[in-house]
Design an enzyme around this catalytic site. Structure first.
Site: not given
Ligand SMILES: Cc1cc2nc3c(=O)[nH]c(=O)nc-3n(C[C@H](O)[C@H](O)[C@H](O)COP(=O)(O)O)c2cc1C
Ligand code: SF4
Ligand code: SF4
Ligand code: SF4
Ligand code: SF4
Ligand code: FES
Lengths: 597, 387
Positions: A284, A287, A311, A331, A370, A373, A378, A527
């Site tokens: 990242e 990036e 994230c 990102s 999560k 996710e 993907e 988190c």
């Protein structure tokens, strides 16, 4: 300074600042008043009415959570009138309630059950059972959250959470009277509405009406299956909260005990999401620097700034629904969980010489989003489902209890290798501002060859619990290849809780902000305050967990992601270079615009 | 007690003076004078709670926050009440006039009429009358305007704080009190909310002075009131009567000769059985009423009457608070079970206790007042509940 108010509660005089409620004043005196709809993080609803007290001179029993203390009040919290009323109210709630405690996921952790037990509600001559006359529904379509209306006490904590903290309003109140219920847009399943799966509502639901979808049995099955190799990764924020569910003091770091426990549970390899958190920083960070170069040097009009972190899967789903026109600002890095999953079935499998088809990859997360996710189509770049099962901190605590381990007394052990090593920079991913701080530690050093100019690497400007925090850092003394950044002031902003994400995104959209880099975490506190963390979670508890996280960072011998030896190793052996071909294949992803309702 | 003719009054519907005249009178007085006259008159709110109108206006005018609102509560949802409809139909300008005087006193420039959804048929004419009224204000150089807001069709939206929520585009759920509307009402600004009838009385008191009103009624219930009379009566309709009469006097005038009970104040009011007619005064010293008077003769089943009321409450409760949402269901299912013999008659005692809990723990007036009809009907007509 606020004026002070003097009142009497159960005959004891107490002085409190103006605006204090009777409930809060009573707590100062260590007088406990039961509550259900009240939650420290939320506005006052005053709808359950179990907190009623007697106020001398008043016709009714006011709800202590909603009644401000006033000068000269004479309050009684434990009279016959109060007891009778509270008992009636609990009985009424139970008469609407599908009380099947022995088979309920919340058994032993339910506020309604606790109250029923405290008030010794018997099954005898109570009220008529209303459950058969209700058409209660269970929504179990979501991979993250199960909503069971038959366990709902209509306290609206979830509604207030989703609106006030998250600005999502996926949940609302529908109908009135006996039909009043908590519902979604057109009563669609949670899976199909704007819900971000953040689980903040789950964390605050006092009963079993909103729970995480648990995968405990599936994980046990995998562990017992001799043909599988089960790897487990643990997210940064789990180690500062897990203990709370297992008899350890809030704010105590339990990393070593947790690793021991996971090994004893029978996981074949106990690894650390922190490793891929460090990797995220490299990818990242590069990036971001690439985007800056394209913007500042190449004057490329297509480059999208500010760049936003990716994230937090709750944040991802939020932006997909709410600001789909900004998806290119995200990102492209996968979350550390998904980077880990992709590498577990490729890099790790190769290095350890294991057939990736036999690997079951489990992650322990502070998060319910999560789970969703891991289910995204993907997230199969290893050729398999990259992460097979996601467990919350709470589910891990359940497994540890099921295995009969006395957690508090466990010895400590170290993570396995490879993909078990981490740095202080990775640990702070668990707190709001942590990704920003970790990224700055690395990016500044890449560009200047020097450490960030802050005392002990602690970038305090991005720390703390304010909803939106801005910080700017001016780069000087750049290395020759980065001289286009000489003198540039890098503008950053950190937000946590989606209500604050909205504030940041609105100011970006309205052209009121010229940030380069945005860190957003869906959950309040980051988190460490995730929807999958132990209950209760509130401001005081979040602060204790944050303190523990920064303590863990300071105690680490390596505190910068780019110095993680395993990270250096994976680039040398496997990935070759940041943002390289392999990285793109395994560590980066794309996003999808979704409907706004 | 000898038969005494009830005193008919004509303050509300009298159209002798024009709106413009009364407004001019009002504007010739100071705010203090207006408040003092109201205070002297003893006018109490006609929407149900009976709060002294003068005090409401005064408290609001004393708030530090300068943006203030006046709202006319025309949600009229209480079963058996239809007097506000008649007032709005016959003398709408007096309602607007009362709002304007209130606005003068509290310093508001914006007012709202929250009109019951079912009264949409009145809207066109009301709007026309309002346009005329705005013309009068303009002539007099008064800076005040009124908008009409349509209600959502829920009974609970007549409760003042739920009404504000509804006007703010939210779900009509009552708020916690305090803060009261005088401090934080519509958009959290100081707000006077008054019933349609209250506003007209306030307007007429500004015109006539306090005495004409104060001379009527009793110490606790000054003046007159508009009643909506229905049920077993040959004279159903709207009447403005002096306060202070007993139920007996009322029944003599309006009964059909066979009245066994009068429900005073609608579903959320009290049921007065024949044996208590004589000693019960209609007013704040006895049984208060927002205007609804329902007469029942001996052909009526009081079980059915109560069942109807409970059905109404079970459905119209906003559903947010436990005592009201679940309590209403339990009361209704409870009397059904007793009637069917599935529960012992003694269960009624438990239900009576439950209704008392609702009265003291429910969040708003709806849940708090279910016990009024419940206990007064169950207590006085127990046999009808059981057999
Ligand atoms: C459930 C419920 C419904 C109500 N409905 C009305 C109504 O339709 N009209 C009204 O004027 N007041 C209604 N009220 C009373 C209002 O809350 C408020 O007290 C009144 O508008 C104040 O006006 P007043 O002071 O002129 O009486 C209702 C109260 C409750 C609890
Ligand atoms: S939600 Fe609570 S009270 Fe209800 S069944 Fe589950 S544990 Fe029992
Ligand atoms: S789902 Fe849970 S938090 Fe929401 S209203 Fe029901 S019991 Fe309360
Ligand atoms: S999971 Fe988060 S977004 Fe979804 S309903 Fe709950 S609080 Fe709202
Ligand atoms: S008493 Fe009834 S109407 Fe009032 S707030 Fe409670 S549930 Fe809603
Ligand atoms: S805790 Fe006070 S009303 Fe629910």
């Amino acid at each position: 300074m606020a004026k002070n108010i003097n009142l009497k509660i159960d005959g004891i005089t107490v002085s409190v600042p103006e605006g204090t409620t009777i409930l809060e004043a009573a707590r100062q005196l260590n007088i406990q008043i039961p509550t259900l709809c009240y939650h420290e993080d939320l506005c006052i609803a005053g709808n359950c009415r179990v907190c009623v007290v007697e106020l001398k001179g008043a016709r009714t029993l006011p709800a202590s959570c909603a009644m401000p203390a006033a000068e000269g009040m004479d309050v009684l919290t434990n009279t016959l009138k109060v007891r009778t009323a509270r008992k009636h109210i609990i009985e009424l709630l139970l008469s609407e309630h599908n009380a099947q405690c022995t088979t309920c996921y919340k058994n032993g952790k339910c506020e309604l059950q606790n109250l029923a037990s405290e008030y010794k509600i018997s099954n005898g001559e109570t009220f008529i059972d209303l459950v058969p006359s209700k058409n209660y529904q269970i929504d179990a379509y979501s991979p993250s959250i199960i909503k069971d209306d038959s366990k709902c006490i209509r306290c609206q904590r979830c509604v207030r959470t989703c609106e006030e903290l998250q600005h999502v309003s996926a949940l609302g109140v529908a109908y009135k009277g006996d039909k009043m219920k908590i519902s979604t847009f057109f009563e669609n399943p949670m899976f199909e509405v704007v819900c971000t799966n953040c689980g903040q509502c789950v964390n605050r639901c006092p009963t079993g009406a909103l729970i995480e979808r648990n995968y405990i049995d599936q994980v046990w099955d995998a562990i017992y299956d001799e043909n599988t190799h089960v790897v487990v990764q643990t997210a940064p924020a789990v180690r500062v909260a897990l203990g709370e569910d297992l008899g350890v003091d809030t704010g105590e770091i339990v990393t070593g005990k947790m690793v021991t426990a996971l090994k004893r549970l029978g996981f074949n390899s106990v690894l650390d999401t922190d490793f891929t958190a460090d990797l995220t920083i490299i990818e990242e960070g590069n990036e971001l620097l690439t985007r800056l170069k394209r913007a500042l040097v190449d004057k490329d009009p297509n480059v999208r700034l500010p760049m936003a972190t990716s994230c937090s899967p709750g944040w991802i789903k939020f932006i997909e629904h709410t600001y789909p026109e900004y998806l290119d600002n995200l990102s492209t890095c996968k979350s550390p969980q998904q980077m880990f999953g992709a590498l577990a079935k490729t890099y790790y499998a190769q290095k350890r010489n294991i057939d990736p088809a036999k690997i079951v990859s489990v992650s322990i997360m502070p998060c319910t989003a999560k789970k969703f996710e891991a289910d995204r189509p993907e997230m199969r770049s290893s050729g398999f489902k990259d992460v097979d099962f996601v467990l919350t901190t709470r589910e891990l605590a359940v497994m540890i209890k099921q295995a009969g381990l006395d957690f508090a007394k466990l010895p400590e052990s170290d993570y396995d290798s490879i993909m078990g090593q981490s740095t202080g920079a990775a640990v702070i991913f668990g707190a709001t501002g942590g990704v920003m701080e970790a990224a700055l530690r690395t990016a500044y050093e890449v560009v200047t060859g020097r450490e960030v100019p802050f005392d002990g690497l602690n970038i305090t400007a991005v720390r703390g619990m304010d909803g939106v925090r801005e910080a700017a850092i001016t780069i000087d003394g750049t290395k020759p290849e980065w001289n286009f950044l000489e003198g540039v002031t890098l503008k950053t902003v950190v937000a946590h809780g989606l209500v604050n994400a909205k504030k940041v995104m609105d100011s970006v959209r309205d052209g009121k902000a010229d940030y380069h880099f945005i860190e957003i975490m869906a959950c309040p506190g980051g988190c460490l305050g995730g929807g999958g963390q132990p209950v209760p979670t509130n401001k005081e508890i979040r602060e204790k967990r944050a303190k523990a996280i920064y303590q863990e960072d300071t105690g680490k011998s390596i505190r910068k992601s780019h110095e993680n030896p395993e990270v250096v190793g994976i680039y040398a052996e496997f990935l070759k270079e940041p943002l390289g071909h392999k990285s793109h294949e395994l560590l980066h992803t794309h996003y999808k615009a979704r409907q706004r309702y | 007690m000898s038969y005494t003719q009830l005193k008919r009054v004509d303050l509300i519907f009298d159209t002798e003076a024009t709106t413009k005249d009364i407004l001019q009178t009002a504007w010739s007085k100071t705010n203090e004078q207006i408040v003092n006259e109201l205070l002297e008159s003893g006018l109490k709110g006609r929407g149900g709670a009976g709060f002294p109108t003068a005090m409401k206006w005064k408290f609001t005018s004393e708030q530090p926050e300068k943006e203030r609102f006046v709202i006319c509560n025309a949600d009229e949802g209480e079963p058996g009440t239809f007097k506000d409809r008649e007032i709005l139909f016959k003398v709408p300008q007096k309602v607007f006039g009362g709002m304007a005087v209130c606005a003068k006193v509290i310093g508001a420039t914006q007012g709202f009429v929250y009109l019951r959804g079912e009264y949409r048929f009145l809207l066109k004419e009301l709007q026309k009358q309002l346009d005329d009224f705005h013309g009068i204000l303009k002539d007099l150089g008064i800076n005040f305007s009124i908008s009409i807001v349509m209600g959502s069709g829920a009974y609970i939206c007549g409760e003042e704080s739920a009404l504000f929520e509804s006007m703010e585009g939210k779900r009509g759920e009552p708020r916690n009190k305090p803060p009261y509307p005088t401090i934080a009402g519509f958009r959290s600004k100081p707000t006077v909310i008054n019933n349609v009838e209250t506003l007209v009385y306030a307007f007429m008191i500004t015109k006539h002075g306090a005495k004409k009103f104060k001379d009527l009624g009793t110490a606790d219930s000054r003046g007159s009131k508009v009643f909506s009379i229905s049920g077993d009566t040959p004279k159903a309709g709207i009447y403005e009567l002096e306060l202070g009469m007993t139920v007996e006097q009322f029944v003599e005038e309006f009964g059909d000769g066979d009245t066994k009970a009068v429900q005073v104040g609608g579903a959320s009011g009290f049921c007065v059985p024949r044996k208590k007619f004589k000693d019960t005064i209609i007013g704040f010293e006895g049984v208060p009423t927002g205007g609804s008077m329902m007469l029942f003769n001996s052909s009526r089943s009081m079980y059915n009457v109560l069942h109807n009321y409970l059905e109404f409450f079970e459905e119209e409760s906003c559903g947010q608070c436990t005592p009201c949402r679940v309590g209403c269901q339990q009361l209704m299912k409870g009397i059904e079970a007793v009637k069917k013999g599935k529960k012992h008659a003694a269960y009624l005692e438990q239900l009576m206790k439950l209704s008392q809990t609702m009265k003291i723990t429910a969040k708003c007036g709806l849940g708090q007042s279910v016990a009024n009809s419940f206990s007064s009907i169950v207590e006085n007509f127990k046999e009808e509940m059981i057999y």
